[in-house]
Enzyme design. Structure first.
Site, mmCIF file in Angstrom:
data_model
loop_
_atom_site.group_PDB
_atom_site.id
_atom_site.type_symbol
_atom_site.label_atom_id
_atom_site.label_comp_id
_atom_site.label_asym_id
_atom_site.label_seq_id
_atom_site.Cartn_x
_atom_site.Cartn_y
_atom_site.Cartn_z
ATOM 1 N N MET A 134 6.905 -6.464 -7.386
ATOM 2 C CA MET A 134 5.352 -6.102 -7.864
ATOM 3 C C MET A 134 4.524 -6.987 -6.515
ATOM 4 S SD MET A 134 5.437 -4.747 -10.510
ATOM 5 C CE MET A 134 3.522 -4.819 -10.989
ATOM 6 N N ASP A 154 -12.292 1.159 0.713
ATOM 7 C CA ASP A 154 -13.546 0.588 0.714
ATOM 8 C C ASP A 154 -14.379 0.745 1.929
ATOM 9 O OD1 ASP A 154 -15.739 -1.169 -0.480
ATOM 10 O OD2 ASP A 154 -14.859 -2.612 1.160
#
Length: 162
Positions: free
Chosen positions: A113, A128
């Protein structure tokens, strides 16, 4: 593969008890890609993005993402990571950027993860920093490519594919 481990017998979500597991070296490698317009790719490749060094900032963001995984994914254990390495590969043919993250720890649970989060946060940071010139970028093909250590042993995506 056994059943889902994050649910108890009554079907309620819970954090898996890893207290009885042996501590071992754990390694996970994840990879993902962001596709973009040729002009956006050129800005990154040539270091001319208005917001600065896109891949340098994305690398730091990816490392920070790996470290903060337990804050983002509710049932993940907080881990003391021993290594987070992030690499970016420019791909003229896409055009786009591949992100590869390798995460390591010595502990009782894996770091898949954390590796996946590192890749996602790194690619989100590229998005972004470049969205002013290319809102159509696509993050794709994010996956665990390799896992080592622990009770279930070693695994690679290539082996699983046959």
């Amino acid at each position: 593969m056994s059943g889902l481990t994050h649910f108890d017998a009554a079907g309620h979500a819970h954090m898996v008890d890893v207290g009885g597991k042996q501590e071992t070296q754990r390694v996970a490698v994840a990879r993902g890609t962001i596709r973009m317009l040729p002009a956006t790719f050129a800005l990154i490749r040539d270091g001319k993005a208005k917001k600065g060094d896109v891949l340098g900032v994305a690398r730091i963001a990816a490392i920070q993402g790996a470290k903060r995984t337990a804050d983002l994914i509710p049932l993940c254990h907080p881990l003391a990571l021993t290594r987070v390495a992030v690499d970016f590969e420019l791909d003229d043919a896409l055009p786009g950027v591949h992100c590869v993250a390798q995460v390591e720890t010595f502990g009782r649970t894996g770091v898949e993860m954390e590796a996946l989060t590192a890749v996602q946060v790194g690619l989100l940071t590229v998005y972004d920093m470049c969205k002013a010139v290319d809102r159509g970028m696509v993050i794709t093909d994010v996956s665990v490519r390799e896992k080592r250590g622990g009770k279930s042993g070693d695994w690679t995506a290539e082996d699983a594919a046959g």
